[in-house]
Enzyme design. Structure first.
Site, PDB file in Angstrom:
ATOM      1  CB  SER A   1       3.045  27.550  25.692  1.00 16.02           C
ATOM      2  OG  SER A   1       2.127  27.075  26.658  1.00 16.02           O
TER       3      SER A   1
ATOM      4  CG  ASP B   1       7.074  29.233  23.896  1.00 16.38           C
ATOM      5  OD1 ASP B   1       7.951  29.222  23.021  1.00 16.38           O
ATOM      6  OD2 ASP B   1       7.258  28.823  25.054  1.00 16.38           O
ATOM      7  CG  HIS B   2       7.123  24.991  23.241  1.00 11.08           C
ATOM      8  ND1 HIS B   2       8.081  24.158  22.706  1.00 11.08           N
ATOM      9  CD2 HIS B   2       7.681  25.557  24.338  1.00 11.08           C
ATOM     10  CE1 HIS B   2       9.179  24.223  23.460  1.00 11.08           C
ATOM     11  NE2 HIS B   2       8.968  25.076  24.446  1.00 11.08           N
TER      12      HIS B   2
ATOM     13  CG  ASP C   1       8.455  22.222  19.571  1.00 12.43           C
ATOM     14  OD1 ASP C   1       9.271  21.532  18.930  1.00 12.43           O
ATOM     15  OD2 ASP C   1       8.283  22.117  20.790  1.00 12.43           O
TER      16      ASP C   1
ATOM     17  CD  GLU D   1      13.091  22.459  21.059  1.00 12.02           C
ATOM     18  OE1 GLU D   1      12.311  23.341  21.473  1.00 12.02           O
ATOM     19  OE2 GLU D   1      13.263  21.368  21.624  1.00 12.02           O
TER      20      GLU D   1
ATOM     21  CG  HIS E   1      10.796  22.319  28.317  1.00 13.89           C
ATOM     22  ND1 HIS E   1      11.274  21.756  27.173  1.00 13.89           N
ATOM     23  CD2 HIS E   1      10.534  23.625  28.016  1.00 13.89           C
ATOM     24  CE1 HIS E   1      11.299  22.663  26.203  1.00 13.89           C
ATOM     25  NE2 HIS E   1      10.857  23.811  26.681  1.00 13.89           N
TER      26      HIS E   1
ATOM     27  N   GLY F   1      13.691  25.866  28.849  1.00 17.15           N
ATOM     28  CA  GLY F   1      13.836  25.154  30.116  1.00 17.15           C
ATOM     29  C   GLY F   1      14.771  25.879  31.069  1.00 17.15           C
TER      30      GLY F   1
ATOM     31  CG  ASN G   1      11.984  30.564  25.750  1.00 16.14           C
ATOM     32  OD1 ASN G   1      12.353  31.677  25.405  1.00 16.14           O
ATOM     33  ND2 ASN G   1      11.307  29.765  24.968  1.00 16.14           N
TER      34      ASN G   1
ATOM     35  CB  THR H   1       8.887  25.612  35.603  1.00 12.25           C
ATOM     36  OG1 THR H   1       8.457  24.883  34.442  1.00 12.25           O
ATOM     37  CG2 THR H   1       8.616  24.797  36.843  1.00 12.25           C
TER      38      THR H   1
HETATM   39  O1  G3H Z   1       9.294  27.689  26.161  1.00 11.26           O
HETATM   40  C1  G3H Z   1       9.237  27.816  27.387  1.00 11.26           C
HETATM   41  C2  G3H Z   1      10.355  27.497  28.245  1.00 11.26           C
HETATM   42  O2  G3H Z   1      11.221  26.629  27.639  1.00 11.26           O
HETATM   43  C3  G3H Z   1      10.038  27.325  29.687  1.00 11.26           C
HETATM   44  O3  G3H Z   1      10.692  26.233  30.308  1.00 11.26           O
HETATM   45  O4  G3H Z   1       9.191  26.044  32.258  1.00 11.26           O
HETATM   46  O5  G3H Z   1      11.344  24.846  32.206  1.00 11.26           O
HETATM   47  O6  G3H Z   1      11.325  27.318  32.419  1.00 11.26           O
HETATM   48  P1  G3H Z   1      10.635  26.119  31.896  1.00 11.26           P
HETATM   49 ZN    ZN Z   2      10.333  25.605  25.876  1.00 11.23          ZN
END
Ligand code: G3H
Ligand code: ZN
Length: 275
Positions: free
Chosen positions: A50, A84-85, A106, A136, A178, A207, A228, A231
């Site tokens: 990311s 990512d993002h 994003d 998104e 997320h 998330g 995705n 965390t």
């Molecule tokens: O783009 C990455 C994900 O949306 C990760 O989300 O950390 O809540 O699993 P998360």
């Molecule tokens: Zn994400």
């Protein structure tokens, strides 16, 4: 050498009615764990880096991207590399030079018209450079630390957004948020089905760490393809480090179990979404 394109991995999963896990890389150990978990599950996987992780590495994409690509190339399952993002146009343009098959651009914080304009321009650039582009619509909350599971993507607006931007995949807000460290999110599966019917491109669930196994299975059945997860790996990593932080000064004493814990999480979640 099994670095493959994100398009291939996502299209194969979608055609088979399966999901594919996309896991966030922060350190080399994350990349190693993602590949080890995918090999254990005998499943294809997406390694994603990311913009936040790039910032953690001093704003330099090269070292962590090359490390993840090298780990992917040594895998005995297909591994795709995704950026990512991304909100920074300069970072987007670096994707083409570092082995990425795809980028998530994003602009979800912008209002609809500005999101369309920024995303269309990112998609045009990505396609001219052979990259698959995810965007998104309907901001998935939690990136600012706030739990915001109430936001939803409207199916008709999603269809218009995909047509207007030419994106290859769409991240939608359906009840996840997320950075959740508990798996308590409840998804709107009926909305996922309506979104799947409304748009032609694969849907992406962000998330996903906060989503319980059964909800993830139902989400894939309803039409989610790219799942995705970030965390959940950090929960596993930090849990192991906390247990072993007093075990002397050699970081391998706690990084090895932390990497194993992440690999177990990856293998489990790949079995859930790809089963
Ligand atoms: O783009 C990455 C994900 O949306 C990760 O989300 O950390 O809540 O699993 P998360
Ligand atoms: Zn994400």
């Amino acid at each position: 050498m099994t670095l493959v394109s994100t398009r291939t991995v996502v299209d194969e999963a979608r055609a088979a009615g399966r999901g594919v896990g996309a896991f966030n890389v922060i350190t080399l150990e994350h990349a190693e764990a993602i590949v080890a978990g995918a090999e254990a599950a005998r499943a294809a996987v997406i390694c994603q880096i990311s913009e936040n992780a790039v910032r953690f590495h001093g704003g330099r994409l090269g070292p962590i991207a090359r490390a993840a690509a090298a780990v992917a190339e040594g895998a005995d399952v297909p591994v795709a590399l995704h950026l990512d993002h991304v909100t920074d146009g300069e970072l987007l343009r670096q994707a083409a030079d570092h082995g990425f098959g795809s980028v998530m651009f994003d602009a979800s914080q912008l209002d609809y018209t500005d999101n369309v304009a920024a995303t269309r321009s990112a998609a045009e650039w990505a396609h001219a450079h052979g990259l698959w582009l995810e965007a998104e619509l309907g901001e998935v909350g939690g990136k600012d630390g706030a739990h915001a599971p109430g936001v939803r993507t409207d199916p008709a607006e999603a269809a218009g957004f995909v047509a207007a931007t030419g994106v290859d995949a769409l991240a939608v807000a359906v009840g996840s948020s997320h950075a959740m460290t508990t798996r308590t999110a409840a998804l709107d599966h009926e909305l996922i089905s309506r979104l799947r019917d409304a748009v032609q491109v694969p849907l992406v669930l962000h998330g996903s760490s906060g989503v319980p196994d059964d909800e993830l299975r139902q989400a894939v059945t309803a039409g989610m393809v790219k799942i995705n997860i970030g965390t959940a790996l950090n929960v596993a990593f930090t849990g192991a480090v906390r247990e072993l932080a007093g075990a002397g000064v050699d970081p391998r004493k706690y990084l090895a179990p932390a990497r194993d814990a992440m690999a177990e999480t990856v293998a489990h979640l790949l079995a859930v979404v790809g089963g």
